[in-house]
Design an enzyme around this catalytic site. Structure first.
Site, PDB file in Angstrom:
ATOM      1  N   HIS A  20      -1.573   1.015   0.206  1.00 51.70           N
ATOM      2  CA  HIS A  20      -2.338   0.420  -0.132  1.00 51.70           C
ATOM      3  C   HIS A  20      -2.758   0.066  -1.623  1.00 51.70           C
ATOM      4  O   HIS A  20      -3.203   1.266  -1.967  1.00 51.70           O
ATOM      5  CB  HIS A  20      -2.683  -0.870   1.014  1.00 51.70           C
ATOM      6  CG  HIS A  20      -3.713   0.234   1.278  1.00 51.70           C
ATOM      7  ND1 HIS A  20      -5.682   0.030   0.537  1.00 51.70           N
ATOM      8  CD2 HIS A  20      -4.634   1.372   2.299  1.00 51.70           C
ATOM      9  CE1 HIS A  20      -6.430   0.237   1.055  1.00 51.70           C
ATOM     10  NE2 HIS A  20      -5.733   1.789   2.068  1.00 51.70           N
ATOM     11  N   GLU A 105      -4.143   2.954   8.939  1.00 50.38           N
ATOM     12  CA  GLU A 105      -5.041   4.278   8.958  1.00 50.38           C
ATOM     13  C   GLU A 105      -5.970   4.448   9.918  1.00 50.38           C
ATOM     14  O   GLU A 105      -5.964   4.320  11.363  1.00 50.38           O
ATOM     15  CB  GLU A 105      -6.457   3.889   8.072  1.00 50.38           C
ATOM     16  CG  GLU A 105      -7.147   4.294   7.760  1.00 50.38           C
ATOM     17  CD  GLU A 105      -7.382   5.782   6.812  1.00 50.38           C
ATOM     18  OE1 GLU A 105      -7.019   6.447   7.447  1.00 50.38           O
ATOM     19  OE2 GLU A 105      -7.155   5.154   5.473  1.00 50.38           O
TER      20      GLU A 105
END
Length: 183
Positions: A20, A105
């Protein structure tokens, strides 16, 4: 008379992994983990520009490996924003961005939202813990197991496809370690 022997076609599936774009917390060295609703966890202007530029780059490349057939993203906002911005720039494709929680994550438990300096004061070195013994945190092995399961599942469902996977740096590192046989 010639005889032709048909050879079976091998249908390779390609995955392109993208981390990202930048968030304020990335810039400030704050553990984001799975926190998703804090202002510092969203993409910065730089992060949005990174995603847009990557989408434009993918759109301008004529090599077959950039003809994506599907996009899969972590369900966390920073990854979804990156995937959506990339998708918007890829001329005419506008694929649906699918999400999967297994690409998230790593959870850093009680350390999420804390700076690296704050964490180092508690455990000595933020890289030494590996999540072991940190309240609410995942271990690297747990993250790797869920992420590998996700990618293997998407590959099985898209044989011969070209998949763009947008996730997080730690998750992507663990995936690459697994697929490259690095322990």
């Amino acid at each position: 008379m010639e005889k032709f022997i048909e050879k079976p076609q091998i249908m390779a599936t390609r995955c392109t992994f993208v981390r990202h774009g930048e968030t304020l917390w990335n810039r400030e060295g704050i553990y984001q983990g799975q926190l998703d609703n804090k202002p510092g966890g969203q993409l910065t202007e730089q992060g949005l520009n990174e995603a847009t530029a990557l989408g434009k780059r993918f759109a301008s490349e004529t090599i077959p490996c950039r003809n994506f057939t599907s996009i899969l993203s972590s369900d966390l906002g920073r990854a979804m924003s990156t995937a959506n911005n990339i998708n918007a720039e890829m001329s005419g494709l506008h694929l649906t961005v699918a999400t999967d929680v297994r690409l998230r994550e790593r959870s850093f438990g009680v350390f999420e939202g804390k700076t690296r300096v704050e964490v180092d004061k508690v455990i000595g070195s933020s890289s030494s813990s590996g999540g072991v013994g940190v309240e609410g945190a995942e271990t690297a092995n747990q993250v790797q197991a869920r992420a590998v399961e996700c990618v293997e599942e998407i590959v099985r469902g898209n044989v011969g496809g070209n998949i763009l996977v947008v996730a997080h740096g730690g998750t992507i590192s663990l995936l690459l370690m697994y697929f490259l046989g690095i322990s």
